[in-house]
Design a protein around this motif. Structure first.
Motif, PDB file in Angstrom:
ATOM      1  N   ARG A   1       1.168  14.462   3.664  1.00 46.76           N
ATOM      2  CA  ARG A   1       0.064  14.448   4.631  1.00 46.76           C
ATOM      3  C   ARG A   1      -0.243  15.854   5.122  1.00 46.76           C
ATOM      4  NH1 ARG A   1       2.876   9.923   6.872  1.00 46.76           N
ATOM      5  NH2 ARG A   1       3.530  11.282   8.566  1.00 46.76           N
ATOM      6  N   ARG A   2       0.798  16.610   5.418  1.00 46.97           N
ATOM      7  CA  ARG A   2       0.593  17.990   5.878  1.00 46.97           C
ATOM      8  C   ARG A   2      -0.075  18.827   4.800  1.00 46.97           C
ATOM      9  NH1 ARG A   2       3.668  20.060  10.498  1.00 46.97           N
ATOM     10  NH2 ARG A   2       3.631  18.264  11.863  1.00 46.97           N
ATOM     11  N   PHE A   3       0.375  18.655   3.552  1.00 44.42           N
ATOM     12  CA  PHE A   3      -0.205  19.431   2.463  1.00 44.42           C
ATOM     13  C   PHE A   3      -1.666  19.047   2.254  1.00 44.42           C
ATOM     14  CE2 PHE A   3      -1.038  20.497  -2.009  1.00 44.42           C
ATOM     15  CZ  PHE A   3      -0.725  21.845  -1.958  1.00 44.42           C
ATOM     16  N   ALA A   4      -1.986  17.751   2.330  1.00 46.18           N
ATOM     17  CA  ALA A   4      -3.371  17.306   2.183  1.00 46.18           C
ATOM     18  C   ALA A   4      -4.241  17.893   3.295  1.00 46.18           C
ATOM     19  CB  ALA A   4      -3.439  15.779   2.195  1.00 46.18           C
ATOM     20  N   ALA A   5      -3.729  17.885   4.527  1.00 46.78           N
ATOM     21  CA  ALA A   5      -4.480  18.472   5.644  1.00 46.78           C
ATOM     22  C   ALA A   5      -4.643  19.970   5.438  1.00 46.78           C
ATOM     23  CB  ALA A   5      -3.774  18.185   6.962  1.00 46.78           C
ATOM     24  N   PHE A   6      -3.606  20.613   4.960  1.00 43.26           N
ATOM     25  CA  PHE A   6      -3.643  22.052   4.678  1.00 43.26           C
ATOM     26  C   PHE A   6      -4.736  22.383   3.667  1.00 43.26           C
ATOM     27  CE2 PHE A   6      -2.094  25.116   1.463  1.00 43.26           C
ATOM     28  CZ  PHE A   6      -2.187  26.280   2.195  1.00 43.26           C
ATOM     29  N   MET A   7      -4.864  21.546   2.635  1.00 47.42           N
ATOM     30  CA  MET A   7      -5.849  21.812   1.589  1.00 47.42           C
ATOM     31  C   MET A   7      -7.274  21.514   2.058  1.00 47.42           C
ATOM     32  SD  MET A   7      -4.237  23.191  -0.804  1.00 47.42           S
ATOM     33  CE  MET A   7      -5.449  23.226  -2.085  1.00 47.42           C
ATOM     34  N   ARG A   8      -7.449  20.627   3.056  1.00 38.19           N
ATOM     35  CA  ARG A   8      -8.784  20.259   3.538  1.00 38.19           C
ATOM     36  C   ARG A   8      -9.364  21.269   4.507  1.00 38.19           C
ATOM     37  NH1 ARG A   8      -6.639  15.111   4.121  1.00 38.19           N
ATOM     38  NH2 ARG A   8      -6.350  15.489   6.330  1.00 38.19           N
ATOM     39  N   THR A   9      -8.538  21.867   5.327  1.00 37.66           N
ATOM     40  CA  THR A   9      -9.051  22.731   6.392  1.00 37.66           C
ATOM     41  C   THR A   9      -9.090  24.178   5.924  1.00 37.66           C
ATOM     42  OG1 THR A   9      -6.839  22.996   7.316  1.00 37.66           O
ATOM     43  CG2 THR A   9      -8.195  21.241   8.222  1.00 37.66           C
ATOM     44  N   PRO A  10     -10.125  24.910   6.326  1.00 40.91           N
ATOM     45  CA  PRO A  10     -10.175  26.323   5.969  1.00 40.91           C
ATOM     46  C   PRO A  10      -9.062  27.092   6.676  1.00 40.91           C
ATOM     47  CG  PRO A  10     -12.218  25.621   7.063  1.00 40.91           C
ATOM     48  CD  PRO A  10     -11.276  24.472   7.065  1.00 40.91           C
ATOM     49  N   LEU A  11      -8.462  27.999   5.975  1.00 38.74           N
ATOM     50  CA  LEU A  11      -7.342  28.758   6.515  1.00 38.74           C
ATOM     51  C   LEU A  11      -7.783  30.078   7.121  1.00 38.74           C
ATOM     52  CD1 LEU A  11      -4.533  28.472   3.839  1.00 38.74           C
ATOM     53  CD2 LEU A  11      -4.569  27.489   6.096  1.00 38.74           C
ATOM     54  N   SER A  12      -7.090  30.438   8.180  1.00 36.33           N
ATOM     55  CA  SER A  12      -7.235  31.788   8.703  1.00 36.33           C
ATOM     56  C   SER A  12      -6.132  32.627   8.051  1.00 36.33           C
ATOM     57  CB  SER A  12      -7.069  31.786  10.221  1.00 36.33           C
ATOM     58  OG  SER A  12      -5.736  31.419  10.556  1.00 36.33           O
ATOM     59  N   VAL A  13      -6.239  33.916   8.154  1.00 40.08           N
ATOM     60  CA  VAL A  13      -5.202  34.788   7.590  1.00 40.08           C
ATOM     61  C   VAL A  13      -3.872  34.516   8.290  1.00 40.08           C
ATOM     62  CG1 VAL A  13      -4.482  37.183   7.298  1.00 40.08           C
ATOM     63  CG2 VAL A  13      -6.859  36.547   6.888  1.00 40.08           C
ATOM     64  N   ARG A  14      -3.915  34.310   9.594  1.00 41.60           N
ATOM     65  CA  ARG A  14      -2.688  34.033  10.355  1.00 41.60           C
ATOM     66  C   ARG A  14      -2.029  32.743   9.872  1.00 41.60           C
ATOM     67  NH1 ARG A  14      -2.327  34.561  16.730  1.00 41.60           N
ATOM     68  NH2 ARG A  14      -2.548  36.691  16.030  1.00 41.60           N
ATOM     69  N   ALA A  15      -2.818  31.691   9.680  1.00 43.16           N
ATOM     70  CA  ALA A  15      -2.267  30.423   9.203  1.00 43.16           C
ATOM     71  C   ALA A  15      -1.710  30.571   7.790  1.00 43.16           C
ATOM     72  CB  ALA A  15      -3.325  29.331   9.259  1.00 43.16           C
ATOM     73  N   ALA A  16      -2.398  31.327   6.960  1.00 45.08           N
ATOM     74  CA  ALA A  16      -1.928  31.550   5.592  1.00 45.08           C
ATOM     75  C   ALA A  16      -0.588  32.267   5.590  1.00 45.08           C
ATOM     76  CB  ALA A  16      -2.964  32.349   4.811  1.00 45.08           C
ATOM     77  N   MET A  17      -0.468  33.281   6.416  1.00 42.94           N
ATOM     78  CA  MET A  17       0.808  34.002   6.498  1.00 42.94           C
ATOM     79  C   MET A  17       1.916  33.070   7.000  1.00 42.94           C
ATOM     80  SD  MET A  17       0.664  36.943   5.254  1.00 42.94           S
ATOM     81  CE  MET A  17       2.277  37.425   5.800  1.00 42.94           C
TER      82      MET A  17
ATOM     83  N   MET B   1       0.847  -1.186   0.000  1.00 43.24           N
ATOM     84  CA  MET B   1       0.000   0.000   0.000  1.00 43.24           C
ATOM     85  C   MET B   1       0.890   1.247   0.000  1.00 43.24           C
ATOM     86  SD  MET B   1      -2.882   1.091   2.748  1.00 43.24           S
ATOM     87  CE  MET B   1      -4.386   1.420   1.911  1.00 43.24           C
ATOM     88  N   PHE B   2       0.500   2.255  -0.729  1.00 41.73           N
ATOM     89  CA  PHE B   2       1.257   3.501  -0.834  1.00 41.73           C
ATOM     90  C   PHE B   2       1.111   4.313   0.452  1.00 41.73           C
ATOM     91  CE2 PHE B   2       1.471   7.988  -2.189  1.00 41.73           C
ATOM     92  CZ  PHE B   2       2.777   7.988  -2.620  1.00 41.73           C
ATOM     93  N   LYS B   3       2.229   4.727   0.993  1.00 42.06           N
ATOM     94  CA  LYS B   3       2.194   5.508   2.237  1.00 42.06           C
ATOM     95  C   LYS B   3       2.626   6.944   1.931  1.00 42.06           C
ATOM     96  CE  LYS B   3       3.533   5.303   6.999  1.00 42.06           C
ATOM     97  NZ  LYS B   3       4.066   4.487   8.060  1.00 42.06           N
ATOM     98  N   LEU B   4       1.826   7.902   2.406  1.00 41.86           N
ATOM     99  CA  LEU B   4       2.125   9.312   2.160  1.00 41.86           C
ATOM    100  C   LEU B   4       3.257   9.781   3.065  1.00 41.86           C
ATOM    101  CD1 LEU B   4      -1.470  10.824   1.950  1.00 41.86           C
ATOM    102  CD2 LEU B   4       0.062  10.320   0.070  1.00 41.86           C
ATOM    103  N   SER B   5       4.087  10.635   2.520  1.00 46.33           N
ATOM    104  CA  SER B   5       5.155  11.210   3.329  1.00 46.33           C
ATOM    105  C   SER B   5       4.580  12.282   4.255  1.00 46.33           C
ATOM    106  CB  SER B   5       6.224  11.831   2.425  1.00 46.33           C
ATOM    107  OG  SER B   5       5.721  13.020   1.848  1.00 46.33           O
ATOM    108  N   LEU B   6       5.379  12.710   5.194  1.00 48.68           N
ATOM    109  CA  LEU B   6       4.953  13.734   6.144  1.00 48.68           C
ATOM    110  C   LEU B   6       4.528  15.005   5.414  1.00 48.68           C
ATOM    111  CD1 LEU B   6       4.650  14.793   9.043  1.00 48.68           C
ATOM    112  CD2 LEU B   6       7.044  15.491   8.925  1.00 48.68           C
ATOM    113  N   VAL B   7       5.308  15.410   4.429  1.00 53.69           N
ATOM    114  CA  VAL B   7       4.996  16.636   3.684  1.00 53.69           C
ATOM    115  C   VAL B   7       3.681  16.481   2.925  1.00 53.69           C
ATOM    116  CG1 VAL B   7       5.772  18.147   1.806  1.00 53.69           C
ATOM    117  CG2 VAL B   7       7.417  17.296   3.490  1.00 53.69           C
TER     118      VAL B   7
END
Length: 157
Positions: free
Chosen positions: A9-25, A1-7
């Motif tokens: 996984r983080r990018f996928a989580a980043f794209m799923r959750t709505p961003l605040s301006v602070r998080a975006a910066m 099974m293909f395992k996602l790298s840390l980066v």
């Protein structure tokens, strides 16, 4: 099974959750810092004569990624210039892509909020109309009963 790298996984989580301006910066600053660190270390390795220490390499990378380009420190050798050109293209594109992803997230959230507001307004407008239609239906039912009663009752002579 293909395992996602840390980066990944983080990018996928980043794209799923709505961003605040602070998080975006924070993401934009992090992308810039990663680019500057990578570029500063890389230029120090490929052109040690012009970049005698990592600090000088970081200074050059910061000027390059922010497109300031003071020109006080520049690669002189061909390999340093190639690395510089590639770094400019990569770092500027990387920061631009991260910024575009963040902007896309904000635009999508605004679109969803507008759609939710329009749905709520449509429901709010539909409820009074539905109540009025129910009242009209009840009145028509009463009228039909009265008419039926009037037809079934013989006229008084």
């Amino acid at each position: 099974m293909f395992k996602l790298s840390l980066v990944e996984r983080r990018f996928a989580a980043f794209m799923r959750t709505p961003l605040s301006v602070r998080a975006a910066m924070a993401v934009i600053v992090s992308a810039t810092v990663v680019s500057v660190l990578a570029g500063g270390i890389l230029i120090r390795i490929v052109d040690p004569e012009e970049f005698p220490d990592v600090g000088t390499g970081l200074w050059w990378a910061l000027q390059t990624v922010t497109t300031v380009g003071y020109g006080d420190v520049v690669p002189e050798k061909a390999v340093g210039r190639v690395v510089g050109a590639l770094f400019m293209l990569e770092a500027i594109a990387f920061v631009a892509i991260v910024t575009a992803a963040i902007t896309s997230s904000f635009v999508e959230r605004a679109r969803q909020e507008r759609a939710a507001g329009a749905d709520a307004q449509q429901h709010a407008e539909a409820d009074p109309i539905a109540a009025q239609l129910a009242d009209l239906k009840a009145q028509l039912t009463r009228i039909e009963r009265l008419l039926e009663h009037a037809r079934s009752t013989p006229p008084n002579s």
